[in-house]
Structures are given as C-alpha cells and as structure tokens.
Design an enzyme around this catalytic site. Structure first.
Site, mmCIF file in Angstrom:
data_model
loop_
_atom_site.group_PDB
_atom_site.id
_atom_site.type_symbol
_atom_site.label_atom_id
_atom_site.label_comp_id
_atom_site.label_asym_id
_atom_site.label_seq_id
_atom_site.Cartn_x
_atom_site.Cartn_y
_atom_site.Cartn_z
ATOM 1 N N HIS A 108 0.794 -1.226 0.000
ATOM 2 C CA HIS A 108 0.000 0.000 0.000
ATOM 3 C C HIS A 108 0.834 1.289 0.000
ATOM 4 C CE1 HIS A 108 -4.471 1.052 1.068
ATOM 5 N NE2 HIS A 108 -4.073 1.608 -0.055
ATOM 6 N N ASP A 131 -9.758 -0.152 4.291
ATOM 7 C CA ASP A 131 -8.566 -0.775 4.879
ATOM 8 C C ASP A 131 -8.853 -1.177 6.326
ATOM 9 O OD1 ASP A 131 -5.830 -1.364 5.522
ATOM 10 O OD2 ASP A 131 -5.134 0.274 4.236
ATOM 11 N N HIS A 133 -6.398 -0.849 8.243
ATOM 12 C CA HIS A 133 -5.389 0.043 8.825
ATOM 13 C C HIS A 133 -5.562 1.465 8.315
ATOM 14 C CE1 HIS A 133 -3.689 -4.066 8.272
ATOM 15 N NE2 HIS A 133 -3.362 -3.895 9.544
ATOM 16 N N ASP A 135 -2.904 3.587 7.812
ATOM 17 C CA ASP A 135 -1.742 3.919 6.976
ATOM 18 C C ASP A 135 -1.398 5.402 7.017
ATOM 19 O OD1 ASP A 135 -1.788 1.225 6.385
ATOM 20 O OD2 ASP A 135 -2.557 1.444 4.350
ATOM 21 N N HIS A 148 4.406 1.181 3.998
ATOM 22 C CA HIS A 148 2.995 0.929 3.637
ATOM 23 C C HIS A 148 2.045 1.337 4.767
ATOM 24 C CE1 HIS A 148 2.078 -3.425 5.300
ATOM 25 N NE2 HIS A 148 2.790 -2.734 6.154
ATOM 26 N N ASP A 235 -7.471 -1.632 0.083
ATOM 27 C CA ASP A 235 -6.518 -2.609 0.629
ATOM 28 C C ASP A 235 -7.320 -3.872 0.907
ATOM 29 O OD1 ASP A 235 -4.959 -4.166 2.419
ATOM 30 O OD2 ASP A 235 -3.992 -2.386 3.252
ATOM 31 N N ASP A 237 -6.926 -6.227 2.707
ATOM 32 C CA ASP A 237 -7.055 -6.650 4.111
ATOM 33 C C ASP A 237 -8.206 -5.973 4.841
ATOM 34 O OD1 ASP A 237 -6.153 -4.214 5.356
ATOM 35 O OD2 ASP A 237 -4.066 -4.880 5.326
ATOM 36 N N GLU A 280 -2.169 -5.000 -1.754
ATOM 37 C CA GLU A 280 -1.853 -5.962 -0.698
ATOM 38 C C GLU A 280 -2.361 -7.386 -0.956
ATOM 39 O OE1 GLU A 280 0.216 -5.335 1.837
ATOM 40 O OE2 GLU A 280 0.295 -3.134 1.924
HETATM 41 N N1 LIG Z 1 -1.084 -1.271 4.174
HETATM 42 C C1 LIG Z 1 -1.021 -1.994 5.272
HETATM 43 N N2 LIG Z 1 -1.366 -3.263 5.234
HETATM 44 N N3 LIG Z 1 -0.596 -1.400 6.373
HETATM 45 C C2 LIG Z 1 -0.365 -2.043 7.642
HETATM 46 C C3 LIG Z 1 0.244 -1.080 8.624
HETATM 47 C C4 LIG Z 1 0.460 -1.696 9.979
HETATM 48 C C5 LIG Z 1 1.016 -0.764 11.029
HETATM 49 N N4 LIG Z 1 0.082 0.258 11.354
HETATM 50 C C6 LIG Z 1 2.355 -0.165 10.596
HETATM 51 O O1 LIG Z 1 2.516 1.032 10.563
HETATM 52 O O2 LIG Z 1 3.265 -0.878 10.264
HETATM 53 MN MN LIG Z 2 -3.301 -0.377 3.659
HETATM 54 MN MN LIG Z 3 -4.235 -2.788 5.570
#
Ligand SMILES: NC(=[NH2+])NCCC[C@H](N)C(=O)O
Ligand SMILES: [Mn+2]
Ligand SMILES: [Mn+2]
Length: 311
Positions: A108, A131, A133, A135, A148, A235, A237, A280
C-alpha cells in the site's frame, strides 16, 4: 454501454501494474499484480465495455538503490520514493488523457504515488480509503518503519520534510479523506486521526449503521452532492481474513464478501470514480485455494467498481 462518469472523457482505463513490495517486509506481494492479470482481469474489463490500456508490468527492481540505509525509522525510503514517484506519473498520464487509472499492487505504500498522481490532475478529488489500517503513521510515529503504514501522512504533508521524498508535495486535505473498515490502528495514528478531525468509519460503525449507510455517508463526506472526483484505494485486508486470506497483515473482524462488493458498487454508482487502487494481494501467503479466492475477489471488486452489477 455508455459512459456514466462525469469526470472521464471516455470509457477507457489505464492499468498500472506495480509489482513492488518494498513498503513492507514480506516477499510475494510484488506478485499480486501478475496473478491478477493472469486471472483475466483485462478481458473481464473489456467484457464490461471498457477500452483497456495496459503497458505491462514495469520492472521496478531497476530503481532499487545500491544502498538504502534507514532514514530515521523508515525502511527502503529511497526505493519507495523512486517507485512511487514513477507510479504518480503513470497515473497522472492516464488521467490527463481522460481515462480512469487502475493501479494493481503491490503493497500500500504505492498509494503515495497513485493519490499524488490523481491530485496532479484532479486537485480537489476525494479519497475513500478502504482498509483495516489507517496507513497514516508519520516517520516519527511509525513503530515498524514499514512505509505501507505511512502513505497518508506524506499526502497530507504531516510527515515532515525528508529529502528522500522531496518530490512529494502535500496534495490531500483531511476533509477530503474518509476511511471504511478500520480495526487495527496504532496509538500514534489514533492521535493523528483525532487531531486532524479525519472522518473514519471503523468496523464498529459498519456494525452500527450497516454498510449502505456508511458508504452513503463516506461518499457524501468526500464528494458532497457528487461534486468531486473520487479516488478509491482498496486494501484487500479490509476484508475479513476468511474472505481474503492471502495478505500480509490480516486482521480478524473485517468486511464480509458482500460488504466489500457493496462499497465498490456504490462508488461506481456515483459516476465520480477516476482512480482505483487494489493493494496488498500476496499470492505467496496461505495455500493455493486461499490464493485463488483472494485473487478472484480482487478481480471482482475491481469489476464492481467499474460497473458490473448483479442484475
Ligand atoms: N497497508 C497496510 N497493510 N498497512 C499495515 C500497517 C500496519 C502498522 N500500522 C504499521 O505502521 O506498520
Ligand atoms: Mn493499507
Ligand atoms: Mn491494511
């Protein structure tokens, strides 16, 4: 079928394949775009009457610097910067021609490039970030150092000045960003979201209001009365790991199959989507069946965002 999108000049899509994994540590996510194309996405879009332009998967490994020591906590900063700058210009070129830009990741961090590319042509576009998350970590707040987890902070201009990312200009404002599906937010990220008053529909709000209300509110937030172009950054996920298992940072309690598709269908219906990212998908994680399931769903999300309907 005619073009029902007020921000595109023609029913054509530029597909940008970004086999890149440098924004996080797990190998394999760079194979995502290859698998998605192999699965037949381009023909599926032609079936939906899109004129499809695909330049082939670019070999971004050529951009890997000989040496890329951590910049503070950030890992692969120079590599991520070079790749995302190039992605931004690919996306921008497709949009300038009046086509939709579809970017297949990859991790991402790539969305730092795609959103920057969108904003260079449609400076008032809104971003819907689907998402688990946020990000939105800054180089200061990140624990992992994985970029990411940081692209939004760069886009908003809250990442501070890093000479490695000097090409990035702040291009997104907090009021033009909305999240759907959040459920794994770092402590530092929670503070940032609050401080900047960023609208976010976590899984709690999805449970509370239902997906249709959430999507309606999200769209209205970033594109009031459909006045602004929309960039959808999806994303995979965001979906529950039982639905899309092959991804690097799965988090339980995610969107169902239908909720994910509903988001895409509803965004298509706005007639405002100018760019989409599908990110992802990692075909090296989990067994063959899981990979097939994740790639299949990735393709169907894109098709729904580009006009496929159930009836
Ligand atoms: N694009 C994603 N899957 N991001 C996951 C980020 C997880 C976590 N918040 C980090 O900064 O590492
Ligand atoms: Mn993401
Ligand atoms: Mn994510």
């Amino acid at each position: 079928m005619s073009l029902q999108n007020k921000f595109l000049k023609q029913k054509s899509v530029g597909v940008v394949g970004v086999p890149f994994s440098g924004g996080q540590p797990r190998d394999g996510v760079d194979q995502g775009p290859l698998k998605i194309i192999e699965f037949g996405l381009l023909d599926q879009l032609k079936e939906l009457d899109w004129q499809v332009k695909f330049d082939g998967h670019r070999d971004y490994t050529l951009m890997k610097p000989a040496s890329d020591p951590p910049v503070g906590k950030l890992l692969n900063a120079r590599y991520v910067s070079a790749v995302t700058e190039s992605v931004a210009s690919s996306v921008s070129a497709h949009l300038q021609e009046g086509s939709l830009a579809l970017t297949l990741g990859g991790d991402h961090s790539i969305a730092l490039g795609t959103v920057a590319g969108t904003m260079s042509v449609h400076p008032n576009a809104g971003v819907i970030w689907v998402d688990a998350h946020a990000d939105i970590n800054t180089p200061e707040s990140t624990d992992s150092g994985n970029i990411h987890g940081c692209p939004i902070s760069f886009l908003l201009g809250i990442a501070g000045q890093l000479k490695e990312f000097s090409w990035v200009k702040p291009c997104l404002t907090p009021d033009r960003l909305v999240y759907i599906g959040l459920r794994d937010i770092d402590v530092g990220e929670k503070k940032i979201l609050k401080e900047h008053g960023i609208k976010a529909f976590s899984m709690h709000e999805v449970d509370k209001y239902g997906i249709s209300k959430v999507v309606e509110m999200a769209i209205e937030h970033v594109s009031p009365n459909r006045s602004r172009p929309i960039h959808l950054s999806f994303d995979v996920d965001a979906l529950d790991p039982t639905v899309a298992p092959s991804t690097g940072t799965p988090v339980r309690g995610g969107l169902t199959f239908r909720e994910g598709h509903y988001i895409c269908e509803a965004i298509h219906e706005t007639g405002c989507m100018v760019a989409m990212d599908l990110m992802e998908v990692n075909p090296s994680l989990e067994d063959d069946q899981a990979v097939f399931q994740t790639v299949t769903i990735g393709c169907s999300l894109v098709r729904c965002a580009m006009g496929e309907t159930l009836l």
